[in-house]
Every structure is written in structure tokens, then in C-alpha cells.
Design an enzyme around this catalytic site. Structure first.
Site, PDB file in Angstrom:
ATOM      1  N   HIS A   1     -54.907   1.971  -0.124  1.00 33.85           N
ATOM      2  CA  HIS A   1     -55.555   3.003  -0.948  1.00 33.85           C
ATOM      3  C   HIS A   1     -54.689   4.271  -0.986  1.00 33.85           C
ATOM      4  O   HIS A   1     -54.446   4.858  -2.045  1.00 33.85           O
ATOM      5  CB  HIS A   1     -56.897   3.415  -0.341  1.00 33.85           C
ATOM      6  CG  HIS A   1     -57.946   2.382  -0.336  1.00 33.85           C
ATOM      7  ND1 HIS A   1     -58.829   2.243   0.724  1.00 33.85           N
ATOM      8  CD2 HIS A   1     -58.305   1.436  -1.227  1.00 33.85           C
ATOM      9  CE1 HIS A   1     -59.669   1.279   0.472  1.00 33.85           C
ATOM     10  NE2 HIS A   1     -59.379   0.763  -0.705  1.00 33.85           N
TER      11      HIS A   1
ATOM     12  N   LYS B   1     -75.970  -1.570  -1.327  1.00 30.79           N
ATOM     13  CA  LYS B   1     -74.888  -2.058  -0.459  1.00 30.79           C
ATOM     14  C   LYS B   1     -75.039  -1.510   0.948  1.00 30.79           C
ATOM     15  O   LYS B   1     -75.517  -0.395   1.154  1.00 30.79           O
ATOM     16  CB  LYS B   1     -73.526  -1.580  -1.025  1.00 30.79           C
ATOM     17  CG  LYS B   1     -72.856  -2.582  -1.933  1.00 30.79           C
ATOM     18  CD  LYS B   1     -71.503  -2.073  -2.424  1.00 30.79           C
ATOM     19  CE  LYS B   1     -70.396  -2.235  -1.379  1.00 30.79           C
ATOM     20  NZ  LYS B   1     -69.077  -1.824  -1.917  1.00 30.79           N
TER      21      LYS B   1
ATOM     22  N   ARG C   1     -53.723  -5.594  -6.806  1.00 26.38           N
ATOM     23  CA  ARG C   1     -53.041  -6.387  -5.782  1.00 26.38           C
ATOM     24  C   ARG C   1     -52.700  -7.789  -6.272  1.00 26.38           C
ATOM     25  O   ARG C   1     -51.854  -8.459  -5.674  1.00 26.38           O
ATOM     26  CB  ARG C   1     -53.957  -6.500  -4.547  1.00 26.38           C
ATOM     27  CG  ARG C   1     -54.380  -5.165  -3.942  1.00 26.38           C
ATOM     28  CD  ARG C   1     -55.552  -5.359  -3.017  1.00 26.38           C
ATOM     29  NE  ARG C   1     -56.647  -5.974  -3.770  1.00 26.38           N
ATOM     30  CZ  ARG C   1     -57.814  -6.298  -3.220  1.00 26.38           C
ATOM     31  NH1 ARG C   1     -58.055  -6.035  -1.947  1.00 26.38           N
ATOM     32  NH2 ARG C   1     -58.761  -6.851  -3.932  1.00 26.38           N
TER      33      ARG C   1
HETATM   34  O1  LIG Z   1     -59.855  -2.239  -0.188  1.00 29.55           O
HETATM   35  C1  LIG Z   1     -60.236  -2.843  -1.196  1.00 29.55           C
HETATM   36  O2  LIG Z   1     -61.325  -3.488  -1.266  1.00 29.55           O
HETATM   37  C2  LIG Z   1     -59.356  -2.838  -2.429  1.00 29.55           C
HETATM   38  C3  LIG Z   1     -59.794  -3.529  -3.567  1.00 29.55           C
HETATM   39  C4  LIG Z   1     -58.996  -3.549  -4.708  1.00 29.55           C
HETATM   40  C5  LIG Z   1     -57.778  -2.871  -4.697  1.00 29.55           C
HETATM   41  N1  LIG Z   1     -56.811  -2.732  -5.648  1.00 29.55           N
HETATM   42  N2  LIG Z   1     -55.790  -1.988  -5.164  1.00 29.55           N
HETATM   43  C6  LIG Z   1     -56.105  -1.646  -3.921  1.00 29.55           C
HETATM   44 BR1  LIG Z   1     -55.005  -0.593  -2.849  1.00 29.55          BR
HETATM   45  C7  LIG Z   1     -57.350  -2.185  -3.560  1.00 29.55           C
HETATM   46  C8  LIG Z   1     -58.143  -2.167  -2.406  1.00 29.55           C
HETATM   47  O1  LIG Z   2     -62.406   1.207  -1.901  1.00 34.20           O
HETATM   48  C1  LIG Z   2     -62.688   0.502  -2.887  1.00 34.20           C
HETATM   49  O2  LIG Z   2     -63.799  -0.012  -3.094  1.00 34.20           O
HETATM   50  C2  LIG Z   2     -61.612   0.267  -3.932  1.00 34.20           C
HETATM   51  C3  LIG Z   2     -61.774  -0.795  -4.825  1.00 34.20           C
HETATM   52  C4  LIG Z   2     -60.823  -1.019  -5.800  1.00 34.20           C
HETATM   53  C5  LIG Z   2     -59.704  -0.178  -5.875  1.00 34.20           C
HETATM   54  N1  LIG Z   2     -58.634  -0.169  -6.731  1.00 34.20           N
HETATM   55  N2  LIG Z   2     -57.810   0.857  -6.434  1.00 34.20           N
HETATM   56  C6  LIG Z   2     -58.329   1.505  -5.394  1.00 34.20           C
HETATM   57 BR1  LIG Z   2     -57.519   3.010  -4.637  1.00 34.20          BR
HETATM   58  C7  LIG Z   2     -59.549   0.896  -5.000  1.00 34.20           C
HETATM   59  C8  LIG Z   2     -60.512   1.138  -4.007  1.00 34.20           C
END
Ligand SMILES: O=C(O)c1ccc2[nH]nc(Br)c2c1
Ligand SMILES: O=C(O)c1ccc2[nH]nc(Br)c2c1
Length: 162
Positions: free
Chosen positions: A17, A41, A91
Site C-alpha cells: 500500500h 465487515k 497486483r
Molecule cells: O492489501 C490488499 O488487500 C490489497 C488489495 C489489492 C491491491 N492492489 N494493489 C495493492 Br498494493 C493491493 C492491496
Molecule cells: O486496503 C485495501 O482494502 C485496499 C484494496 C485495494 C487496493 N488497491 N490499491 C490499494 Br493502495 C488498495 C488497498
């Protein structure tokens, strides 16, 4: 002044993040880290704790605001806060498949664009969920979260509501 939002539950915030947010801060004048609360949640950390961890781990960056996103639509939040772009890390292709319809919807609802930043290769496996699972089973997560977050995870606070 160009303002972006990075929405998420950040439960807890991790190095993946932080890397995306830092890059967003380099692209926009202001980046709001909007911490979500979804009363359906169950979160490991309270909203206050999740915001505090974000504030302390992002303290060295300029132009970062950490605030609650509230329960409503992200598109409405963006309109209300004068946000011109949503910034999200990607990701994998499954992240993209999940994010694409919402990005199109947000543009149609509020004219807000979504900017996707490919996550750093060494963080593509990170998620808050996996980090919590590894931690609770005694695994070493010190490479994936800042020290202040690690301390809270190791303190083993009980799970909490919203
Ligand atoms: O921590 C997560 O759930 C999460 C999800 C989706 C994510 N996309 N990019 C990142 Br960095 C990221 C982190
Ligand atoms: O913390 C999350 O839920 C979450 C999810 C999805 C995400 N995409 N990019 C980021 Br930064 C990110 C964070």
C-alpha cells in the site's frame, strides 16, 4: 490543484500500500487515503487504529491526508471532496478484472477517472488478509509491514468491529 484518493480498508496498511500511495503522491498535489468502514465487515483494527497506522507510516510524505471514507458511494465521496482521480494498485490480472467495472461505473457516476499503478514486483503477493493470517500462525511478516504496524500485530489486540 489535482487531488486524488486512495480508498481502502488498510486493515492494516502494509508495504505494498505504502509504495502505491508514495507513487500517487508523486503524481498528484494531494492524495487522500480514505479509510473505509463497512459495518457488515469484521476488521482486525478499529477505524481509528487503521487511520493512525496510515498517518504514522506516511508522515514523511507531503500532501497526504488520511480520513474516514464513510459508508457511502466512492463516486459521491469523490464528488464531495473534489477528487479528480482514484488511484489503485494492481497486483495481478484478477485485480484488474475486479477493478475495471468499478472504474467505469465511477467515471459514469461522477466523472472521476481511475489511475491504476502496477504494484512493485516484490509486493504483488501482499494483501492485508494474507499478512494477518501468516501473523496469527506465527510467521515472520517483518518484511511486509512497517515496524509500527508489526508492533500492533504482535500485540495481538482482539478482533474488533468497524
Ligand atoms: O492489501 C490488499 O488487500 C490489497 C488489495 C489489492 C491491491 N492492489 N494493489 C495493492 Br498494493 C493491493 C492491496
Ligand atoms: O486496503 C485495501 O482494502 C485496499 C484494496 C485495494 C487496493 N488497491 N490499491 C490499494 Br493502495 C488498495 C488497498
Amino acid at each position: 490543484m489535482r487531488r486524488a484518493v486512495c480508498p481502502g480498508s488498510f486493515d492494516p496498511i502494509h508495504n505494498g500500500h505504502l509504495e502505491v500511495i508514495a507513487r500517487a503522491a508523486g503524481l498528484f498535489d494531494e492524495v487522500i487515503v480514505a479509510v473505509s468502514t463497512n459495518y457488515a465487515k469484521k476488521y482486525r483494527f478499529s477505524l481509528e487504529d487503521r487511520m493512525e497506522m496510515a498517518r504514522e507510516t506516511l508522515a514523511s510524505l507531503r500532501g497526504i491526508i488520511v480520513e474516514p471514507m464513510g459508508e457511502g458511494l466512492l463516486a459521491e465521496y469523490c464528488r464531495h471532496r473534489g477528487v479528480s482521480a482514484i488511484v489503485k494498485g494492481l497486483r495481478s490480472s484478477s485485480d484488474f478484472d475486479y477493478e475495471l467495472p468499478m472504474a467505469t461505473m465511477n467515471r459514469q457516476l461522477a466523472g472521476v477517472e481511475t489511475v491504476f499503478l502496477p504494484a512493485e514486483a516484490h509486493y504483488v503477493h501482499l494483501s492485508s488478509t494474507l499478512i494477518k493470517e501468516v501473523n496469527v500462525l506465527g510467521g515472520d511478516i517483518s518484511d511486509f509491514v512497517p515496524k509500527s504496524v508489526l508492533k500492533r500485530l504482535l500485540a495481538g489486540e482482539p478482533p474488533t468491529e468497524g
